[in-house]
Design an enzyme around this catalytic site. Structure first.
Site, PDB file in Angstrom:
ATOM      1  N   ASP A   1      -1.891  11.755  -1.337  1.00 21.91           N
ATOM      2  CA  ASP A   1      -2.560  10.487  -1.631  1.00 21.91           C
ATOM      3  C   ASP A   1      -1.635   9.619  -2.469  1.00 21.91           C
ATOM      4  OD1 ASP A   1      -4.402   8.495  -1.929  1.00 21.91           O
ATOM      5  OD2 ASP A   1      -5.826   9.639  -3.117  1.00 21.91           O
ATOM      6  N   ASP A   2      -1.149   8.520  -1.891  1.00 21.10           N
ATOM      7  CA  ASP A   2      -0.282   7.569  -2.596  1.00 21.10           C
ATOM      8  C   ASP A   2       1.066   8.163  -2.988  1.00 21.10           C
ATOM      9  OD1 ASP A   2      -2.441   5.899  -2.363  1.00 21.10           O
ATOM     10  OD2 ASP A   2      -2.744   5.582  -4.507  1.00 21.10           O
TER      11      ASP A   2
ATOM     12  N   CYS B   1      -5.713   3.275   1.351  1.00 25.71           N
ATOM     13  CA  CYS B   1      -6.188   4.604   1.769  1.00 25.71           C
ATOM     14  C   CYS B   1      -7.156   4.566   2.948  1.00 25.71           C
ATOM     15  CB  CYS B   1      -6.860   5.299   0.593  1.00 25.71           C
ATOM     16  SG  CYS B   1      -5.786   5.524  -0.841  1.00 25.71           S
TER      17      CYS B   1
ATOM     18  N   LYS C   1      -9.974  15.103   0.184  1.00 25.77           N
ATOM     19  CA  LYS C   1     -10.454  13.721   0.170  1.00 25.77           C
ATOM     20  C   LYS C   1     -10.875  13.260   1.560  1.00 25.77           C
ATOM     21  CE  LYS C   1      -8.517   9.067  -0.469  1.00 25.77           C
ATOM     22  NZ  LYS C   1      -7.430   8.282  -1.077  1.00 25.77           N
TER      23      LYS C   1
ATOM     24  N   HIS D   1     -13.044   9.704   2.058  1.00 29.96           N
ATOM     25  CA  HIS D   1     -12.883   8.263   1.821  1.00 29.96           C
ATOM     26  C   HIS D   1     -13.097   7.422   3.077  1.00 29.96           C
ATOM     27  CE1 HIS D   1     -10.675   5.127  -0.903  1.00 29.96           C
ATOM     28  NE2 HIS D   1     -11.995   5.015  -0.929  1.00 29.96           N
TER      29      HIS D   1
ATOM     30  N   HIS E   1      -2.814  10.898  -6.879  1.00 30.43           N
ATOM     31  CA  HIS E   1      -3.558   9.722  -7.349  1.00 30.43           C
ATOM     32  C   HIS E   1      -3.928   9.908  -8.810  1.00 30.43           C
ATOM     33  CE1 HIS E   1      -6.401   6.406  -7.369  1.00 30.43           C
ATOM     34  NE2 HIS E   1      -6.081   6.108  -6.126  1.00 30.43           N
TER      35      HIS E   1
ATOM     36  N   ASP F   1      -0.681   9.063   2.916  1.00 26.04           N
ATOM     37  CA  ASP F   1      -1.483   8.027   3.577  1.00 26.04           C
ATOM     38  C   ASP F   1      -0.869   6.637   3.448  1.00 26.04           C
ATOM     39  OD1 ASP F   1      -1.989   7.823   0.878  1.00 26.04           O
ATOM     40  OD2 ASP F   1      -4.167   7.870   1.035  1.00 26.04           O
ATOM     41  N   ASN F   2      -0.061   6.411   2.418  1.00 28.41           N
ATOM     42  CA  ASN F   2       0.630   5.129   2.232  1.00 28.41           C
ATOM     43  C   ASN F   2       1.689   5.320   1.156  1.00 28.41           C
ATOM     44  OD1 ASN F   2      -2.524   4.542   1.036  1.00 28.41           O
ATOM     45  ND2 ASN F   2      -0.851   4.550  -0.442  1.00 28.41           N
TER      46      ASN F   2
END
Length: 589
Positions: A42-43, A82, A142, A144, A298, A350-351
């Protein structure tokens, strides 16, 4: 009756059966359906891993995946936030096609578990495809992608309604709000304005008392009480959501059951790892699909004590190293069960890393290497270029590096191909099957054009000119950094998609193959092909827009609003709270 004696031939048959049975999972054929393990951070910035050039963080297990598999150097997320990025990953489609792209700068992700938007039930995920082909499917971590539509228990957007047989994790995401006494992360500046507005409204009835007390003139008491009631109602309306963010959004679920509300972060990573290893053990006879969607990296970067202070990159680096350790435990489980050669393992994020995540101790977000921008910036490379690593021993060449444009959307058709799934008919799939490229049967990516959205706004398009291996990138819109020249939007916390942005006419043009950091914009004076390239890309954009059809906007302002009747609750609303995570994990083990 006397049993016949089993001679040497019986013993030999049994021995050979045991020998070859033990080799099952060590030697596989390309035609067999593999187990699939998907690992998504995540991130995580593309520059946060050693195998992508980082020397301040130790990631030996992820590096091992790269050395034993194929590493992609132009792997791209379909969005820089996300929720839309993960929607594209799951469906193989641009998020604007499913309504998972926002027209608002405020709600570019799902922002409340008690909201009414999410990944539509009529969208087909890769989990649903493989579930129909006999795979046991699980999601740990996660989600989301929304939860409920009309009532708090309908769970229309739940992972179990999108092809997963098992879910353990957070239906929302990890936020700083999930840790008590931390600076709020969700809509921080909106909350500041709401507090200021509340104070102003609260002062009005007090000011109305001044003329009466000073005997200047009499203000009727009903007027004073009306303004006091208005101030109170205003406060209750917004504080009933934002004042309890930790309790409303930070929820841990097993399938449809809430097991912890609010979630306790200190043992969450351990619970997730145990659940992932238990899933592998439970379905090791396969085939299975396990999607481990890490809460790392995150904020608030909750990290085990043994990892704190390990890296040279502060708490963020420590959190990356803890995630790498968890990856190692998953790989150990595959090795122990002799599943490694029969399992496709994929690692990504994811990014890009979040540049604006900072506090007094320093940077709390990732490093995107030489690439410009970060999370939330749809066009700049740092927000969408992510790690991409595939390992499948005996099928994919170890140590191979591919410098071709690929996308997270490619996972959907790739898994459909190797798992024998049948993609939905009559539906545009924007991803491409990567297996021919990964196996070396072709040398070029199937993608000619890729489009980079910020919410519903198309900011950038990319053209891969295959005959000369050139990647052109055209920016129609770019964010305005704050402060000016800073390289990120530190003032607002995330760059907007519309409003305070720069529209380029003519557009900015970069040759990413020669200038990956996007530091040298081209123009008609220094690039003879400028006009031809821009016209080619603009024509592709028009064709792409012609393939879009109107769909309900899942991230609309109405859907984004917190709705008490949709709020998942363990107990009697509004007195929600429970903690059964330790008991359930112990029982499962």
């Amino acid at each position: 009756m006397k049993q016949p004696f089993c001679g040497w031939h019986c013993w030999l048959s049994a021995s050979l059966w045991c020998f070859f049975g033990s080799l099952q999972g060590m030697f596989v054929t390309r035609n067999s359906r593999p187990n699939i393990v998907l690992l998504m951070a995540d991130d995580l910035g593309v520059g946060d891993l050693c195998c992508y050039g980082n020397n301040s963080v130790s990631t030996p297990n992820i590096d091992r995946l790269a050395s034993e598999g194929v590493r992609l150097t132009q792997h791209l997320a379909a969005a820089s936030m996300c929720t839309p990025s993960r929607a594209a990953f799951l469906t193989g489609r641009y998020p604007v096609r499913s309504g998972m792209a926002s027209s608002s700068n405020l709600n570019r992700d799902v922002v409340w578990l008690g909201g009414s938007g999410g990944l539509p039930p009529n969208e087909t995920t890769f989990a649903k495809l493989l579930q129909h082909r006999g795979y046991r499917t699980g999601l740990i971590g996660k989600w989301h992608q929304g939860l409920s539509c009309a009532s708090r228990d309908d769970h229309c957007y739940h992972p179990l309604n999108h092809g997963f047989d098992y879910f353990y994790g957070m239906p929302f995401e990890l936020l700083s709000d999930c840790q008590a006494f931390r600076t709020p992360e969700l809509h921080r500046w909106v909350r500041v304005r709401l507090w200021v507005s509340t104070v102003v409204l609260g002062l009005i009835p007090l000011l109305l008392l001044v003329p009466t007390c000073a005997r200047w003139f009499l203000v009727p008491w009903p007027v004073i009480l009306a303004f006091a009631l208005l101030a109170l109602l205003f406060f209750v309306c917004w504080f009933s959501s934002y004042g309890f963010t930790r309790r409303w959004n930070c929820v841990l679920m097993r399938n449809h059951e809430i097991v912890q509300q609010p979630v306790r972060l200190e043992r969450l990573a351990s619970h997730m790892l145990k659940e992932a290893l238990a899933f592998i053990d439970r379905y090791k006879r396969g085939p299975f699909l396990l999607f481990i969607s890490f809460l790392h990296v995150h904020t608030p970067l909750v990290t085990k004590e043994k990892f704190v202070g390990h890296s040279k990159f502060g708490l963020y680096g420590d959190n990356v190293e803890e995630m790498d350790w968890m990856v190692g435990k998953v790989l150990e489980a595959l090795d122990r069960e002799r599943l490694a050669n029969h399992t496709l393992v994929y690692f990504t994020s994811d990014n890009g890393g979040r540049l604006e995540a900072q506090d007094r101790s320093g940077q709390l977000g990732g490093w995107n290497g030489r690439y410009r921008g970060g999370r939330g910036m749809a066009g700049w490379e740092g927000g969408i270029r992510v790690p991409g690593i595939f390992r499948w021993p005996t099928v994919l060449e170890a140590g191979k590096v591919i410098d071709e444009p690929t996308s997270l959307m490619d996972i959907f058709p790739t898994l459909s191909y190797i798992g024998g799934g049948i993609p939905p008919l009559g539906r545009v799939i924007d991803g491409r099957n990567l297996m021919p490229l990964l196996e070396g049967r072709v040398s070029r990516s199937e993608h000619e054009f890729l489009f980079h959205y910020c919410g519903v706004s198309l900011h950038t398009a990319r053209w891969y000119q295959k005959d000369c291996a050139t990647v052109w990138k055209v920016h129609f819109v770019t964010p305005k950094f704050s402060p000016e020249g800073a390289g990120a939007c530190y003032g607002s916390g995330v760059c907007p998609c519309s409003g305070d942005v720069t529209y380029h006419d003519p557009p900015l043009l970069f040759d990413i193959s020669r200038d990956p950091s996007e530091s040298r914009p081209l123009n008609p004076d220094n690039e003879a092909l400028f006009d031809a390239v821009v016209k080619k890309v603009e024509a592709a954009v028009r064709r792409h827009r012609g393939t879009l059809t109107p769909v309900p906007q899942q991230l609309s302002m109405f859907n984004a609003l917190w709705k008490p009747w949709l709020q998942p609750c363990c107990g009697s609303f509004p007195f929600c709270g429970c903690d059964r995570a330790d008991d359930i994990v112990s029982a499962a083990w």
